[in-house]
Motif scaffolding. Structure first.
Motif, PDB file in Angstrom:
ATOM      1  N   ASN A  82       0.817  -1.219   0.000  1.00  0.00           N
ATOM      2  CA  ASN A  82       0.000   0.000   0.000  1.00  0.00           C
ATOM      3  C   ASN A  82       0.853   1.273   0.000  1.00  0.00           C
ATOM      4  N   GLU A  83       2.148   1.136  -0.215  1.00  0.00           N
ATOM      5  CA  GLU A  83       3.128   2.231  -0.266  1.00  0.00           C
ATOM      6  C   GLU A  83       3.452   2.835   1.105  1.00  0.00           C
ATOM      7  N   ASN A  84       2.941   2.241   2.198  1.00  0.00           N
ATOM      8  CA  ASN A  84       3.378   2.663   3.526  1.00  0.00           C
ATOM      9  C   ASN A  84       4.817   2.219   3.711  1.00  0.00           C
ATOM     10  N   ARG A  85       5.525   2.923   4.591  1.00  0.00           N
ATOM     11  CA  ARG A  85       6.920   2.569   4.877  1.00  0.00           C
ATOM     12  C   ARG A  85       7.112   2.486   6.378  1.00  0.00           C
ATOM     13  N   ARG A  86       8.024   1.618   6.785  1.00  0.00           N
ATOM     14  CA  ARG A  86       8.353   1.494   8.204  1.00  0.00           C
ATOM     15  C   ARG A  86       9.858   1.599   8.344  1.00  0.00           C
ATOM     16  N   TYR A  87      10.269   2.302   9.396  1.00  0.00           N
ATOM     17  CA  TYR A  87      11.688   2.489   9.703  1.00  0.00           C
ATOM     18  C   TYR A  87      11.943   1.842  11.061  1.00  0.00           C
ATOM     19  N   PRO A  88      12.391   0.581  11.100  1.00  0.00           N
ATOM     20  CA  PRO A  88      12.524  -0.128  12.374  1.00  0.00           C
ATOM     21  C   PRO A  88      13.732   0.303  13.209  1.00  0.00           C
ATOM     22  N   ASN A  89      14.673   1.002  12.616  1.00  0.00           N
ATOM     23  CA  ASN A  89      15.880   1.450  13.313  1.00  0.00           C
ATOM     24  C   ASN A  89      15.763   2.941  13.642  1.00  0.00           C
ATOM     25  N   PRO A  90      16.705   3.463  14.442  1.00  0.00           N
ATOM     26  CA  PRO A  90      16.647   4.900  14.765  1.00  0.00           C
ATOM     27  C   PRO A  90      16.546   5.781  13.520  1.00  0.00           C
ATOM     28  N   VAL A  91      15.741   6.846  13.664  1.00  0.00           N
ATOM     29  CA  VAL A  91      15.487   7.782  12.574  1.00  0.00           C
ATOM     30  C   VAL A  91      16.049   9.143  12.980  1.00  0.00           C
ATOM     31  N   ASN A  92      16.756   9.799  12.065  1.00  0.00           N
ATOM     32  CA  ASN A  92      17.279  11.148  12.277  1.00  0.00           C
ATOM     33  C   ASN A  92      16.720  12.054  11.184  1.00  0.00           C
ATOM     34  N   ARG A 107      15.467  13.069  16.592  1.00  0.00           N
ATOM     35  CA  ARG A 107      16.012  11.715  16.690  1.00  0.00           C
ATOM     36  C   ARG A 107      14.976  10.852  17.393  1.00  0.00           C
ATOM     37  N   SER A 108      14.736   9.632  16.877  1.00  0.00           N
ATOM     38  CA  SER A 108      13.772   8.712  17.497  1.00  0.00           C
ATOM     39  C   SER A 108      14.261   7.281  17.344  1.00  0.00           C
ATOM     40  N   ASP A 109      13.620   6.374  18.078  1.00  0.00           N
ATOM     41  CA  ASP A 109      13.991   4.951  18.016  1.00  0.00           C
ATOM     42  C   ASP A 109      13.516   4.274  16.732  1.00  0.00           C
ATOM     43  N   SER A 110      12.376   4.730  16.187  1.00  0.00           N
ATOM     44  CA  SER A 110      11.825   4.130  14.964  1.00  0.00           C
ATOM     45  C   SER A 110      10.835   5.107  14.350  1.00  0.00           C
ATOM     46  N   GLY A 111      10.275   4.723  13.203  1.00  0.00           N
ATOM     47  CA  GLY A 111       9.311   5.600  12.557  1.00  0.00           C
ATOM     48  C   GLY A 111       8.523   4.870  11.489  1.00  0.00           C
ATOM     49  N   ARG A 112       7.565   5.606  10.905  1.00  0.00           N
ATOM     50  CA  ARG A 112       6.770   5.040   9.819  1.00  0.00           C
ATOM     51  C   ARG A 112       6.229   6.179   8.960  1.00  0.00           C
ATOM     52  N   TYR A 113       5.866   5.826   7.719  1.00  0.00           N
ATOM     53  CA  TYR A 113       5.248   6.771   6.799  1.00  0.00           C
ATOM     54  C   TYR A 113       3.901   6.203   6.398  1.00  0.00           C
ATOM     55  N   ASP A 114       2.836   6.989   6.563  1.00  0.00           N
ATOM     56  CA  ASP A 114       1.478   6.590   6.192  1.00  0.00           C
ATOM     57  C   ASP A 114       1.145   7.268   4.873  1.00  0.00           C
ATOM     58  N   LYS A 115       1.097   6.505   3.793  1.00  0.00           N
ATOM     59  CA  LYS A 115       0.874   7.049   2.447  1.00  0.00           C
ATOM     60  C   LYS A 115      -0.501   7.684   2.319  1.00  0.00           C
TER      61      LYS A 115
END
Length: 197
Positions: A82-92, A107-115
Motif C-alpha cells: 500500500n506504499e506505507n513505509r516502516r523504519y525499524p531502526n533509529p530515525v534522524n 532523533r527517534s527509536d523508529s518511525g513510519r510513513y502513512d501514504k
C-alpha cells in the motif's frame, strides 16, 4: 462336450466368480478405509502483508525551489504494497533554513510513513533540538506532515530551555516544522516571571 471341457469351464467360472467377489471386497474395504480417514480442513490462505521491498542506509531529501528543507536518514526502510513505509531502526531528521543551515534535528527509536494520510510518525524516545532557540523537546511520539509543514503530538511533552533553565510540561503540542513557533496543550512547568507592573 467332453467332461474335461465341462470341468475346465466350471473351474474357470468359479475362478472368475471368486475374482469378482475378491475385487468387490477390496473395493469395499478401500471405501471403508477412505471414509474412516480424517477430513481435511480447508485452510484459508491470508494474502501476504509483509514488506515488498527492503532498503538499507536510507537518505531521503525534501527540497523546495531547489533548496534543501528536510533530510531523513535511517539504517533500514521497509516498503509495503500500500506504499506505507516502516523504519525499524533509529530515525534522524534535520530541518534547514533558506541559507542551508541545519536549525532543528529530530532523533527517534523508529518511525513510519502513512501514504494515505501523507504523514511521518517517529516513535520512542523522540528528542527534538532547536538550535536557534537552544531548546530541547522530549516526547514518546511526534507526527510531521510535509503538506502542512506542521509537527504535532497528543502525547506528553517536555521542553527544556538551555538559555533560561525553564522546564515546560504538557499534553500535546502543535508546531511549525522548524520549531520556531509552537504551542503546548495543557501546560504545566517552571516559569521565570518578571516582577512589577
Amino acid at each position: 462336450m467332453t467332461s474335461r471341457k465341462m470341468i475346465l469351464l466350471a473351474t474357470r467360472s468359479q475362478y472368475l466368480r471368486k475374482s469378482f467377489y475378491y475385487s468387490l471386497l477390496i473395493i469395499h474395504c478401500s471405501l471403508i478405509l477412505l471414509a474412516c480417514g480424517e477430513r481435511k480442513q480447508i485452510k484459508k490462505v491470508e494474502p501476504y502483508s509483509g514488506p515488498i521491498e527492503e532498503i538499507n542506509d536510507v537518505k531521503l531529501l525534501y527540497s523546495e525551489a531547489a533548496l534543501l528543507k528536510v533530510k531523513l536518514t535511517t539504517a533500514k526502510q521497509l516498503r509495503y504494497l500500500n506504499e506505507n513505509r516502516r523504519y525499524p531502526n533509529p530515525v534522524n531528521i534535520s530541518f534547514f533554513n533558506p541559507m542551508g543551515d541545519e536549525i532543528t534535528t529530530i532523533r527517534s527509536d523508529s518511525g513510519r510513513y502513512d501514504k494515505a494520510k501523507d504523514i511521518y510518525v517517529v516513535m520512542g524516545n523522540v528528542v527534538v533540538i532547536n538550535k536557534q532557540k537552544q531548546e530541547k523537546l522530549l516526547t514518546p511520539e511526534l507526527t510531521w506532515s510535509p503538506v502542512t509543514k506542521k509537527v504535532y503530538t497528543d502525547k506528553r511533552v517536555t521542553i527544556l530551555s538551555q538559555l533560561t533553565g525553564e522546564k515546560l510540561y504538557g499534553m500535546g503540542l502543535d508546531a511549525n516544522q522548524d520549531f520556531s513557533k509552537y504551542a503546548i496543550r495543557k501546560v504545566t512547568g517552571v516559569f521565570n516571571v518578571q516582577t512589577g507592573i
